[in-house]
Write an enzyme that holds these catalytic residues in place. Structure first.
Site, PDB file in Angstrom:
ATOM      1  N   LYS A  54     105.258   1.174  64.408  1.00 34.02           N
ATOM      2  CA  LYS A  54     105.066   1.954  65.643  1.00 34.02           C
ATOM      3  C   LYS A  54     106.118   3.045  65.749  1.00 34.02           C
ATOM      4  O   LYS A  54     105.812   4.186  66.090  1.00 34.02           O
ATOM      5  CB  LYS A  54     105.190   1.045  66.879  1.00 34.02           C
ATOM      6  CG  LYS A  54     103.950   0.251  67.187  1.00 34.02           C
ATOM      7  CD  LYS A  54     104.227  -0.781  68.264  1.00 34.02           C
ATOM      8  CE  LYS A  54     103.112  -1.798  68.293  1.00 34.02           C
ATOM      9  NZ  LYS A  54     103.452  -3.021  69.033  1.00 34.02           N
ATOM     10  N   GLN A  98     106.448  -6.008  73.249  1.00 27.75           N
ATOM     11  CA  GLN A  98     105.757  -6.657  72.133  1.00 27.75           C
ATOM     12  C   GLN A  98     105.516  -8.131  72.438  1.00 27.75           C
ATOM     13  O   GLN A  98     106.420  -8.854  72.865  1.00 27.75           O
ATOM     14  CB  GLN A  98     106.607  -6.501  70.849  1.00 27.75           C
ATOM     15  CG  GLN A  98     105.967  -7.058  69.583  1.00 27.75           C
ATOM     16  CD  GLN A  98     104.718  -6.306  69.151  1.00 27.75           C
ATOM     17  OE1 GLN A  98     104.604  -5.101  69.343  1.00 27.75           O
ATOM     18  NE2 GLN A  98     103.774  -7.012  68.579  1.00 27.75           N
ATOM     19  N   ASP A 121      99.709  -0.458  76.914  1.00 28.33           N
ATOM     20  CA  ASP A 121      98.930  -1.577  76.368  1.00 28.33           C
ATOM     21  C   ASP A 121      97.701  -1.871  77.220  1.00 28.33           C
ATOM     22  O   ASP A 121      96.793  -2.589  76.774  1.00 28.33           O
ATOM     23  CB  ASP A 121      99.796  -2.848  76.355  1.00 28.33           C
ATOM     24  CG  ASP A 121     100.329  -3.184  74.981  1.00 28.33           C
ATOM     25  OD1 ASP A 121      99.652  -2.880  73.989  1.00 28.33           O
ATOM     26  OD2 ASP A 121     101.434  -3.767  74.906  1.00 28.33           O
TER      27      ASP A 121
HETATM   28  N1  GUN Z   1     101.113  -8.295  69.743  1.00 25.89           N
HETATM   29  C1  GUN Z   1      99.983  -8.269  68.970  1.00 25.89           C
HETATM   30  N2  GUN Z   1      99.177  -7.253  69.367  1.00 25.89           N
HETATM   31  C2  GUN Z   1      99.802  -6.649  70.397  1.00 25.89           C
HETATM   32  C3  GUN Z   1      99.472  -5.526  71.213  1.00 25.89           C
HETATM   33  O1  GUN Z   1      98.425  -4.888  71.085  1.00 25.89           O
HETATM   34  N3  GUN Z   1     100.382  -5.212  72.159  1.00 25.89           N
HETATM   35  C4  GUN Z   1     101.532  -5.902  72.333  1.00 25.89           C
HETATM   36  N4  GUN Z   1     102.361  -5.513  73.303  1.00 25.89           N
HETATM   37  N5  GUN Z   1     101.869  -6.939  71.596  1.00 25.89           N
HETATM   38  C5  GUN Z   1     101.009  -7.305  70.628  1.00 25.89           C
END
Ligand code: GUN
Length: 301
Positions: A54, A98, A121
């Protein structure tokens, strides 16, 4: 194989290029640089890989990337304090905490502490409610990526029968809402659904997000169906050598690709769309909070 391959890797690169172009324009014209903050608590190896990726792609599209890496034993109060600080930071347009968080931290409490306008998200209850009532919201990244691939392949989705296999808050429920908003007839099935094969057989569109390796077989599909495989499962691959593994989806690709009209591979299908849509969402959040026109084709609307 007879199905058309839906190339998410290429599509995601194109989305990132569109985001980068838009970011360059608002930097030039409005002196605004979108900023994405990522909060990672603990040492989960998969999460660390995601967060690195990311960060790299955020910088590549010209955005600012702020990382907050906290030890596993960080208290819930300290995580909430960081979220509050990011909520109040004008340089931060998007906040991603996350998941999963360590067990001693209440995930819902943390997610719902994020300013909904910065919730890239789309997990905050207010964004979930807005999506569920067909209003403008931040949309979860993986479902948004699936929607983009489906719209690109089909043009309009109106009237199609869609079966979503999986009912998670992150994928199953929001993709079902998005498909309903695009006038599909939507069924949400899951691992306990009775006669699941027959339910899947009625689908023009199958979205597989159940988390079970290669569960959905070719002979479950209607001829010509479009198959979006969200699963990412690591399974042993003794053919590659002792202790080796490989990634597979929730769909049995070999048999499904003989029946489907179009299918996403794993890897290289939905996976790369998630980060591309996170960047698109960060751009959208930046535009909305600054009263700028939203990027066309990079949102669910
Ligand atoms: N962990 C696995 N997929 C995701 C996601 O799309 N967003 C977040 N914040 N954590 C994750």
């Amino acid at each position: 194989m007879t199905a058309t391959l839906i190339n998410g890797k290429e599509f995601a690169a194109d989305v990132r290029a569109q985001v980068a172009t838009h970011v360059a324009r608002i930097k030039e014209e409005n002196d605004i640089t979108p900023g994405l903050a990522v909060v990672l608590v603990g040492e989960d190896p998969a999460s660390q890989v995601y967060v690195r990726s990311k960060h790299k792609m955020t910088v590549e599209v010209g955005m600012n990337s702020f990382e907050h890496k906290l030890p596993e034993d960080t208290s819930e109060a300290d995580v909430l304090a960081i979220v509050e600080q990011l909520n109040n930071d004008p340089a931060v347009n998007g906040i991603l905490v996350q998941l999963p968080l360590p067990k001693h931290i209440d995930e819902n409490l943390v997610i719902n502490a994020i300013n909904p306008a910065k919730d890239v998200d789309g997990f905050h209850i207010s964004n979930v409610g807005l999506l569920g009532t067909g209003q403008k919201s931040m949309v979860p990244c993986t479902p948004l990526g699936c929607l983009m691939l489906l719209r690109d392949h089909h043009g309009t989705l109106s009237g199609l029968n869609a079966v979503v296999v999986g009912r998670s808050n992150i994928v199953g429920k929001p993709i079902a809402q998005l498909l309903l908003n695009d006038s599909c007839t939507v069924t949400i099935a899951h691992s306990r659904t009775k006669d699941l094969e027959d339910v899947v057989r009625g689908a023009d569109i199958v979205v597989a997000a159940v988390g079970r390796s290669e569960m959905i077989k070719g002979d479950w599909l209607k001829k010509g169906a479009t198959v979006i495989d969200v699963g990412i499962n690591r399974i042993p691959a003794p053919e590659k050598g002792e202790g080796k593994t490989r990634l597979v989806g929730d769909v049995d690709f070999a048999s499904a690709s003989e029946v489907a009209g179009a299918i996403t591979p794993v890897p290289g299908g939905v996976g790369p769309m998630t980060i591309a849509c996170l960047l698109a969402n960060t751009l959208t959040a930046t535009c909305r909070s600054n009263g700028l026109a939203e990027p066309v084709g990079l949102t669910a609307s």
